[in-house]
Write a protein that holds these residues in place. Structure first.
Motif, PDB file in Angstrom:
ATOM      1  N   PRO A  16      -5.592 -21.115   4.413  1.00  0.00           N
ATOM      2  CA  PRO A  16      -4.482 -20.257   4.866  1.00  0.00           C
ATOM      3  C   PRO A  16      -3.164 -20.553   4.164  1.00  0.00           C
ATOM      4  O   PRO A  16      -2.340 -19.645   3.994  1.00  0.00           O
ATOM      5  CB  PRO A  16      -4.397 -20.564   6.373  1.00  0.00           C
ATOM      6  N   ALA A  17      -2.959 -21.800   3.759  1.00  0.00           N
ATOM      7  CA  ALA A  17      -1.697 -22.142   3.092  1.00  0.00           C
ATOM      8  C   ALA A  17      -1.541 -21.377   1.788  1.00  0.00           C
ATOM      9  O   ALA A  17      -0.431 -20.966   1.425  1.00  0.00           O
ATOM     10  CB  ALA A  17      -1.638 -23.649   2.842  1.00  0.00           C
ATOM     11  N   VAL A  18      -2.639 -21.178   1.080  1.00  0.00           N
ATOM     12  CA  VAL A  18      -2.583 -20.444  -0.183  1.00  0.00           C
ATOM     13  C   VAL A  18      -2.262 -18.975   0.079  1.00  0.00           C
ATOM     14  O   VAL A  18      -1.410 -18.376  -0.589  1.00  0.00           O
ATOM     15  CB  VAL A  18      -3.918 -20.579  -0.943  1.00  0.00           C
ATOM     16  N   GLU A  19      -2.950 -18.373   1.057  1.00  0.00           N
ATOM     17  CA  GLU A  19      -2.687 -16.969   1.371  1.00  0.00           C
ATOM     18  C   GLU A  19      -1.235 -16.766   1.798  1.00  0.00           C
ATOM     19  O   GLU A  19      -0.585 -15.801   1.387  1.00  0.00           O
ATOM     20  CB  GLU A  19      -3.631 -16.495   2.473  1.00  0.00           C
ATOM     21  N   ASN A  59      -8.762 -24.563  -2.828  1.00  0.00           N
ATOM     22  CA  ASN A  59      -9.700 -23.445  -2.952  1.00  0.00           C
ATOM     23  C   ASN A  59     -11.035 -23.864  -2.346  1.00  0.00           C
ATOM     24  O   ASN A  59     -11.938 -24.288  -3.062  1.00  0.00           O
ATOM     25  CB  ASN A  59      -9.872 -23.038  -4.421  1.00  0.00           C
ATOM     26  N   PRO A  60     -11.179 -23.762  -1.027  1.00  0.00           N
ATOM     27  CA  PRO A  60     -12.401 -24.228  -0.361  1.00  0.00           C
ATOM     28  C   PRO A  60     -13.656 -23.490  -0.783  1.00  0.00           C
ATOM     29  O   PRO A  60     -14.760 -23.924  -0.445  1.00  0.00           O
ATOM     30  CB  PRO A  60     -12.084 -23.986   1.133  1.00  0.00           C
ATOM     31  N   GLY A  75      -7.351  -8.674   3.013  1.00  0.00           N
ATOM     32  CA  GLY A  75      -8.296  -9.775   3.124  1.00  0.00           C
ATOM     33  C   GLY A  75      -9.546  -9.491   2.307  1.00  0.00           C
ATOM     34  O   GLY A  75      -9.582  -8.561   1.487  1.00  0.00           O
ATOM     35  N   PHE A  76     -10.593 -10.280   2.519  1.00  0.00           N
ATOM     36  CA  PHE A  76     -11.846 -10.094   1.788  1.00  0.00           C
ATOM     37  C   PHE A  76     -12.480  -8.755   2.154  1.00  0.00           C
ATOM     38  O   PHE A  76     -12.566  -8.399   3.336  1.00  0.00           O
ATOM     39  CB  PHE A  76     -12.845 -11.205   2.112  1.00  0.00           C
TER      40      PHE A  76
END
Length: 475
Positions: A267-270, A80-81, A288-289
């Motif tokens: 991106p891996a989480v999404e 979670n950046p 997306g956001f």
């Protein structure tokens, strides 16, 4: 603790004009419930004349910052950046780069707030502190850590929080819902300092008037009912549950489109979340956001809000949906349990009762008159919950903390030297406190950062295992 606003109304307290307030927050840059809540309070205090310095972690992309912001370096969490774990720091450096505050406000204390509390405990004449407990870290540990580390993580966090929250300088501990109060009592936080403080909503920004027919036709060209979920894309947000709801609705031939608003800078989480919906891809739209009017339009254009997270201490998105005239169906856990009036503004479902959740979504989605009645009541509820009221309550508690501290102090605050270090022993205690922080980094935070994304598959396995587990959740 008595509510000081009961006698003062909604007027900003003149006592705070010109007062030096140091507000430290774990989340300031990316858009989420905590940052929106904190930003609203910061703007309220600054607009009314308080002298405020904001202390927050640096995060990727924060090249622009105001003159009244102080950023501290740290490491972004790989999964979670948006969240940064602050490196160990010395409180003296913070004060020297800002000011000696009259009052400190800690929003969702964690890596930054815990370090400040630990060092403040060592000061001879600390300023009064107010905490806002907005993130239940132990709930995240319970879901994301594999057994038996999950139980150890919950115990460790409760022990640390209870110890730090009993710091004498802590005057008020705001909490958002009754479930969190029970947790704080279990962690042995001082109950006489607990004050429930919800969150507000901008009823101008989030409004049924922003419903957009052309946007609806774009999302649901065949007149499908529009379901919406707004949250950060993360494994603890209940997407495993939501995906199973969508699969059941599709299997039962319900005509629907599910709008999922939110993202994750990893991106891996999404990708992991989106793959959960592979079997119902034709029914799901990932936006997306979204922020501002784009977010408001998405809310207002939906027919029903689905809230599947069980880690929310409040659930600001639930209140924003209600302000937008959208009824909510939520799992009965955490903050939403205190917001939703079951059967009036929406519905609450036992956390693991997938069958009842699907049944309610199907029935409410197919009954436009029922949705309209729920939507009207939801909007009326939101109209009574504004940021002005919430922030004013917080401001008057700040005044009460300052007054209480002045009465107890043996030394007038204006003659205390601006430097933090008042004696050799105080300096020694601070050095030891910082040393302890470095030690905790070595044994807990550093391994987490080193493992990085290796942690992510375990988190998903834990979430999926918990969904299948029939044991009751921790209250």
């Amino acid at each position: 603790m008595a509510d000081p606003t009961t006698l003062q109304g909604l007027q900003f307290p003149s006592t705070l004009v010109g007062k030096k307030i140091l507000l430290a927050t774990e989340s300031w840059g990316p858009v989420n419930g905590v940052s929106r809540t904190t930003r609203s309070l910061v703007e309220y205090l600054r607009d009314n004349g308080a002298d405020l310095i904001l202390v927050a972690p640096s995060f990727k992309g924060n090249s622009k910052q105001a003159s009244w912001e102080l950023r501290l370096p740290g490491c972004a969490l790989p999964y979670n950046p948006d969240l940064t774990v602050v490196y160990p720091f010395h409180l003296d450096d913070v004060f020297n780069n800002s000011f000696r505050p009259d009052l400190i406000y800690l929003a969702s204390p964690a890596s930054l707030g815990f370090q400040m509390l630990l060092q403040i405990r060592q000061l001879r004449s600390p300023p009064p502190i107010l905490l806002n407990f907005q993130t239940d870290l132990s709930a995240y540990a319970e879901i994301m850590l594999p057994a038996p580390l999950d139980h150890f993580g919950v115990w460790l966090l409760a022990s640390v929080q209870g110890f730090l929250f009993r710091t004498n300088a802590v005057h008020t501990i705001f909490y958002p819902c009754s479930a969190i109060r029970r947790y704080l009592e279990h962690a042995r936080a001082p109950v006489d300092r607990l004050v429930q403080l919800g969150r507000g909503v901008d009823t101008g920004l989030f409004s049924p008037t922003l419903r957009d027919g052309s946007f609806r036709r774009q999302i649901a060209p065949n007149g499908e009912v529009v379901l919406i979920c707004v949250c950060r894309i993360a494994p603890e947000k209940g997407f495993e549950f939501l995906a199973q709801v969508a699969q059941r609705l599709a299997a039962e031939k319900v005509l629907f489109k599910l709008l999922i608003v939110g993202g994750n800078r990893n991106p891996a989480v999404e990708n992991k979340v989106q793959r959960l919906f592979d079997d119902v891809r034709d029914h799901v739209v990932f936006t997306g956001f979204l922020a501002g009017t784009a977010l408001s339009r998405a809310y207002a254009s939906a027919d029903l809000f689905l809230h599947c997270s069980i880690t929310e201490t409040f659930g600001l998105v639930v209140l924003e949906a209600m302000a937008s005239g959208v009824p909510v169906i939520a799992r009965d856990q955490g903050g939403p349990s205190d917001i939703i009036r079951h059967g009036q503004t929406g519905y609450l479902v036992p956390p693991r009762d997938l069958e009842s959740f699907v049944h309610l979504v199907r029935d409410v989605a197919g009954d436009s008159r029922r949705r309209t009645s729920l939507a009207v009541a939801a909007r009326q509820y939101a109209n009574d919950t504004t940021w002005e009221k919430i922030n004013c309550r917080a401001a008057w508690h700040m005044v009460e903390a300052l007054s209480h501290t002045d009465q107890e102090s043996q030394v007038p605050r204006e003659v205390v030297r601006p430097g933090v270090i008042a004696s050799f022993f105080e300096q020694l205690r601070l050095i030891l406190a910082v040393g302890l922080v470095y030690f905790m980094w070595l044994i807990s935070v550093v391994p987490l950062l080193v493992h990085g994304n290796r942690f992510l598959p375990r988190a998903w396995q834990a979430v999926q295992g918990q969904f299948q587990d029939t044991r009751p959740l921790r209250s």
